[in-house]
Design a protein around this motif. Sequence first.
Motif, mmCIF file in Angstrom:
data_model
loop_
_atom_site.group_PDB
_atom_site.id
_atom_site.type_symbol
_atom_site.label_atom_id
_atom_site.label_comp_id
_atom_site.label_asym_id
_atom_site.label_seq_id
_atom_site.Cartn_x
_atom_site.Cartn_y
_atom_site.Cartn_z
ATOM 1 N N SER A 58 0.859 -1.188 0.000
ATOM 2 C CA SER A 58 0.000 0.000 0.000
ATOM 3 C C SER A 58 0.889 1.229 0.000
ATOM 4 O O SER A 58 1.905 1.269 0.684
ATOM 5 C CB SER A 58 -0.911 0.027 1.229
ATOM 6 N N TYR A 87 -9.096 8.354 -4.118
ATOM 7 C CA TYR A 87 -8.731 7.009 -4.547
ATOM 8 C C TYR A 87 -8.394 7.140 -6.028
ATOM 9 O O TYR A 87 -9.285 7.146 -6.865
ATOM 10 C CB TYR A 87 -9.922 6.067 -4.400
ATOM 11 N N TYR A 146 -3.159 0.432 -3.760
ATOM 12 C CA TYR A 146 -4.021 -0.131 -2.728
ATOM 13 C C TYR A 146 -3.655 -1.586 -2.468
ATOM 14 O O TYR A 146 -3.725 -2.418 -3.362
ATOM 15 C CB TYR A 146 -5.484 -0.031 -3.168
#
Lengths: 268, 246
Positions: A58, A87, A146
């Motif tokens: 991450s 995001y 992510y």
Amino acid sequence: MSSRQGIVSRLKKKKIEEVLAGGKRMDGRSFDQYRDIVINTGVIDKAEGSAECFLGKSRVIVGVKVGLGTPFEDTPDKGVLMCNAEYTPIAHPTFEPGPPDENSIELARVVDRGLRSAEIIDFSKLALVPGKVVQMVHVDIYVINYDGNLIDCSALAAIAALQATKMPVYKVKDGEIELTNKKQDLKLRCMPVAVTFVKIGDQLIVDPSVDEEEVMDMRLTLTLDENNNICTTQKSGSEGLTQEEIKKGINMAVEKAAENRSKITGTD
Amino acid sequence: MSKSKSRRKKKTEWKRYDDRKPEELRTLKIETGVLPNADGSAYIEMGRNKIIVGVFGPREMHPKRFSKPNEAVLRCRYHMAPFSTDPRRSPAPSRRDNEISMVMRYALEPAVFLERYPRSVIDVYAEILQADGGTRTACINAASVALVDAGIPMRDLVASCAAGKMEDNLILDLGDYEDKEGQADVPVAYMPKLEKVTLLQMDGILSTDEFEKCIDMAIEGCKQIYEVQRESLKKKYGVEEKEAEE
């Protein structure tokens, strides 16, 4: 954060539960073990403060921008701190461009609450002309990759970025505001650190990976300052937890928060 | 955009604000395979520009009505981080962002064998982490490397840089200050092997002569960038080649 794919593979869930029952995790970690944390500061020189945090794979970049604005009506003599999370679609094949969805709003708000309720900055020092002009501190969380547990990763990056922030200094004379060439450090009053764990079956594990987040029953985030005061909590996922589990979680969080805090201050 | 009046020209040598020669590029660094979750990716530093490009696909198009029955759709998105510019900018896409997304697509499309992947989409996402003038050219440079990294068949790499005019001098690869204060800016994208220009924009004022010279300069710049693009790919894929030989 429910499944990224929409459907949770029952096989995957079963396998993860089986491995957990044997006292292990899919990636070989113990239940209370974080992945490697690497924090770099000063990665964006156009921002007043910035930091990049790797938590396993991450990866989050936080940029702090400082500007001027009008204060909120209910706190006319206080500056403003705002957190926003993006995001980016490069972070995961299922992330799409567009306005923030509930996941990125939750991420921004949980990090924001952690900073704000811990009163990380003396906001009254950010007021230039009370009621009219105050300094606004924007904390922008940018998710680059992510791989699970974005909250802890972002909270660490946010604190590191704020700690590295150089605030512009203004001179105020008779209501006139003048920008000087001087910069000063943003003084942080405390160091809130978020610790997230999830429940899968009967087990509590910290720092969930993507797969673990996908099959989890429940997730709890606790943010603690260095005196082990809890600044914010957030529970999500459609499963409950017992008081006993909460106590266990708090004990786990106290230990892990101190450990992760040392990664920012560099005292480990 | 304000164009400053040309200052009184001194007889002595004119200097750029960062001491570059008129036909000199900014420092350039390209790295491939920087995103574990993307099919292809590249990170570029061109001057103070810092940009990450991720490529996803070919994959199924959503919503389906935008897909084409005969070829793949190349979907580009140019997006600036809120902290990438001096005053913070809103994360919502602006008109400028949308236009640049479009010209990026037109610059890259001629290089990609889109007809190999009917009904699908290839997503090219460019995230500007720090902006320093010429972001669109830097995005194109990184995007074409990222497309190759994703294993998508290409006719050629697309290299891109701008030329322009400042204080009556023609210059290559404009930085932020030159972009804002200069008299003209001509971003060009070029496929060196096919000898084709795929992006051509211009803003400011130039004589036809100067305009042609700017294009020539920009193409020379593109050829230098092309070498850096190739090196970045060799760095990742050249090793495997060696192993295969052994």
